[in-house]
Scaffold this motif. Structure first.
Motif, PDB file in Angstrom:
ATOM      1  N   ARG A 151      43.403  48.451  55.760  1.00  0.00           N
ATOM      2  CA  ARG A 151      42.528  48.748  56.901  1.00  0.00           C
ATOM      3  C   ARG A 151      43.327  49.324  58.055  1.00  0.00           C
ATOM      4  O   ARG A 151      42.879  50.240  58.743  1.00  0.00           O
ATOM      5  CB  ARG A 151      41.817  47.461  57.347  1.00  0.00           C
ATOM      6  CG  ARG A 151      40.824  46.909  56.331  1.00  0.00           C
ATOM      7  CD  ARG A 151      39.601  47.798  56.196  1.00  0.00           C
ATOM      8  NE  ARG A 151      38.873  47.869  57.443  1.00  0.00           N
ATOM      9  CZ  ARG A 151      37.883  47.023  57.772  1.00  0.00           C
ATOM     10  NH1 ARG A 151      37.503  46.080  56.925  1.00  0.00           N
ATOM     11  NH2 ARG A 151      37.253  47.139  58.913  1.00  0.00           N
ATOM     12  N   GLU A 152      44.515  48.767  58.275  1.00  0.00           N
ATOM     13  CA  GLU A 152      45.350  49.278  59.363  1.00  0.00           C
ATOM     14  C   GLU A 152      45.791  50.710  59.077  1.00  0.00           C
ATOM     15  O   GLU A 152      45.798  51.559  59.974  1.00  0.00           O
ATOM     16  CB  GLU A 152      46.569  48.377  59.547  1.00  0.00           C
ATOM     17  CG  GLU A 152      46.210  46.986  60.081  1.00  0.00           C
ATOM     18  CD  GLU A 152      47.388  46.040  60.039  1.00  0.00           C
ATOM     19  OE1 GLU A 152      48.438  46.433  59.464  1.00  0.00           O
ATOM     20  OE2 GLU A 152      47.260  44.908  60.558  1.00  0.00           O
TER      21      GLU A 152
ATOM     22  N   ARG B 112      46.183  40.062  52.596  1.00  0.00           N
ATOM     23  CA  ARG B 112      47.178  40.784  53.399  1.00  0.00           C
ATOM     24  C   ARG B 112      47.212  42.259  52.993  1.00  0.00           C
ATOM     25  O   ARG B 112      47.346  43.151  53.852  1.00  0.00           O
ATOM     26  CB  ARG B 112      48.554  40.155  53.212  1.00  0.00           C
ATOM     27  CG  ARG B 112      48.664  38.747  53.793  1.00  0.00           C
ATOM     28  CD  ARG B 112      50.068  38.175  53.656  1.00  0.00           C
ATOM     29  NE  ARG B 112      50.110  36.796  54.101  1.00  0.00           N
ATOM     30  CZ  ARG B 112      50.222  35.755  53.279  1.00  0.00           C
ATOM     31  NH1 ARG B 112      50.337  35.939  51.975  1.00  0.00           N
ATOM     32  NH2 ARG B 112      50.232  34.521  53.756  1.00  0.00           N
TER      33      ARG B 112
ATOM     34  N   PHE C 232      44.500  33.282  58.726  1.00  0.00           N
ATOM     35  CA  PHE C 232      43.220  33.843  58.298  1.00  0.00           C
ATOM     36  C   PHE C 232      41.999  33.122  58.854  1.00  0.00           C
ATOM     37  O   PHE C 232      40.872  33.543  58.597  1.00  0.00           O
ATOM     38  CB  PHE C 232      43.122  33.819  56.762  1.00  0.00           C
ATOM     39  CG  PHE C 232      44.219  34.577  56.064  1.00  0.00           C
ATOM     40  CD1 PHE C 232      44.222  35.959  56.045  1.00  0.00           C
ATOM     41  CD2 PHE C 232      45.245  33.906  55.421  1.00  0.00           C
ATOM     42  CE1 PHE C 232      45.232  36.658  55.409  1.00  0.00           C
ATOM     43  CE2 PHE C 232      46.262  34.589  54.779  1.00  0.00           C
ATOM     44  CZ  PHE C 232      46.253  35.975  54.766  1.00  0.00           C
TER      45      PHE C 232
ATOM     46  N   ARG D 229      44.281  43.968  54.498  1.00  0.00           N
ATOM     47  CA  ARG D 229      44.475  44.138  55.941  1.00  0.00           C
ATOM     48  C   ARG D 229      45.395  45.321  56.216  1.00  0.00           C
ATOM     49  O   ARG D 229      45.148  46.120  57.131  1.00  0.00           O
ATOM     50  CB  ARG D 229      45.052  42.853  56.539  1.00  0.00           C
ATOM     51  CG  ARG D 229      45.222  42.891  58.056  1.00  0.00           C
ATOM     52  CD  ARG D 229      45.567  41.505  58.571  1.00  0.00           C
ATOM     53  NE  ARG D 229      46.788  41.004  57.971  1.00  0.00           N
ATOM     54  CZ  ARG D 229      47.126  39.714  57.943  1.00  0.00           C
ATOM     55  NH1 ARG D 229      46.307  38.806  58.453  1.00  0.00           N
ATOM     56  NH2 ARG D 229      48.251  39.329  57.393  1.00  0.00           N
ATOM     57  N   ARG D 230      46.447  45.453  55.386  1.00  0.00           N
ATOM     58  CA  ARG D 230      47.342  46.592  55.574  1.00  0.00           C
ATOM     59  C   ARG D 230      46.610  47.906  55.292  1.00  0.00           C
ATOM     60  O   ARG D 230      46.832  48.916  55.962  1.00  0.00           O
ATOM     61  CB  ARG D 230      48.563  46.447  54.656  1.00  0.00           C
ATOM     62  CG  ARG D 230      49.491  45.302  55.030  1.00  0.00           C
ATOM     63  CD  ARG D 230      50.842  45.438  54.357  1.00  0.00           C
ATOM     64  NE  ARG D 230      50.758  45.368  52.908  1.00  0.00           N
ATOM     65  CZ  ARG D 230      50.821  44.228  52.216  1.00  0.00           C
ATOM     66  NH1 ARG D 230      50.949  43.072  52.847  1.00  0.00           N
ATOM     67  NH2 ARG D 230      50.763  44.256  50.897  1.00  0.00           N
TER      68      ARG D 230
END
Length: 313
Positions: free
Chosen positions: A89-90, A83, A68, A86-87
């Motif tokens: 956003r992906e 995390r 990070f 982030r997932r």
């Protein structure tokens, strides 16, 4: 922008712990303020090197930093929430929609409030999505200080202005027995709270400069003490410095160079713990002046046998 910690130490991202420690020791010796008095740029670099070593020599902190960056080292940072975000956003970038199902965390089909999620990820300092928030505690701030070896052993009191010269200075007590890399929390001296919330805390990482004669192992201290051949041979009483002042120590007769004498209870003394011991390692000093050859030859004649007999790898 802060420099990459690996670049600061001049090591690769795959460097071993030993490589990191060697790089740190070399840089710390070159940049130490005692060797560069009055050089603000060198002092700033010294602090930067200390911070990089603190993180990269700790496996947990290093893993967070690798994943990070420095944000992952901040007090209150939640890696699991980060995390998950982030997932999200992906998934959103692939056209998966703007909501975040609760089963993203292994739950059912409800939706999670992104404000709460972002508050958790970033230490509850507020959400980039706006919205009314109640009183929030201020973020904890981190800083570092460097103290000398004696101050770490005995404890010391410092005056600091952690939030700038416009603020009142605070008294910081460093407890006896502080270790290099240890942390001290000063309540209420962090960032101000929002909407009437209390301030955070200031967390200080303590760095201890090495001593030319003393070294520390846990709560025990080790001292390399020069003695004369006569003192070692006769078993003289010699003055030995300790954290509580000098004491007289009786050497065993016929002491050898490298022999250790234990002085009980004269090591590091920490609250609610028995004190450590002081181990005095004798370093017999031979004369270096011209004219000592005859005396040395007489000493050699008194030594029986091969002093290196039986030494093998």
């Amino acid at each position: 922008m802060a420099r990459d910690f690996y670049d600061v130490l001049g090591v690769s991202k795959t460097a071993s712990l030993d490589e990191i420690k060697r790089a740190y020791r070399k840089l710390a010796a070159q940049l130490h303020p005692d060797r560069n008095p009055g050089k603000a740029d060198v002092e700033a670099r010294f602090k930067e090197v200390n911070r990089a070593h603190q993180v990269l020599s700790d496996p947990k902190q290093r893993a967070l930093y690798d994943e990070f960056g420095e944000e992952g080292l901040r007090e209150g940072f939640d890696p699991e929430q980060a995390r998950a975000f982030r997932r999200y956003r992906e998934q959103a970038g692939r056209g998966g929609g703007g909501g975040l199902p609760a089963d993203f965390f292994g739950g059912g089909g409800e939706f999670v409030d992104l404000n709460d999620l972002m508050g958790n990820v970033f230490g509850r300092r507020g959400s980039p999505f706006g919205g009314a928030r109640g009183p929030r505690r201020g973020a904890d701030l981190e800083s570092s200080i460097t103290i000398d070896f004696a101050s770490a052993v005995r404890g010391t009191t410092l005056r600091m202005q952690p939030r700038g010269p416009e603020q009142e200075p605070v008294t910081v007590r460093i407890p006896a027995g502080a270790e290099d890399g240890g942390r001290v929390r000063i309540p209420g001296q962090g960032a101000p709270g929002s909407a009437g919330g209390p301030p955070g805390d200031l967390i200080l990482t303590v760095h201890v400069t090495p001593h030319p004669r003393f070294r520390r192992e846990g709560d025990d201290l080790h001292l390399d003490l020069p003695v004369t051949p006569g003192e070692a041979f006769r078993g003289a009483k010699v003055k030995v410095p300790t954290a509580e002042g000098a004491v007289l120590v009786k050497l065993p007769p016929r002491s050898q160079s490298g022999q250790a004498v234990r002085v009980k209870g004269k090591g590091v003394s920490r609250k609610n713990r028995p004190p450590g011991d002081l181990y005095v390692h004798l370093l017999v000093q031979l004369p270096t002046e011209d004219g000592a050859e005859g005396a040395i030859e007489q000493l050699d004649k008194l030594i029986r046998g091969d002093v290196r007999e039986g030494i093998a790898l």
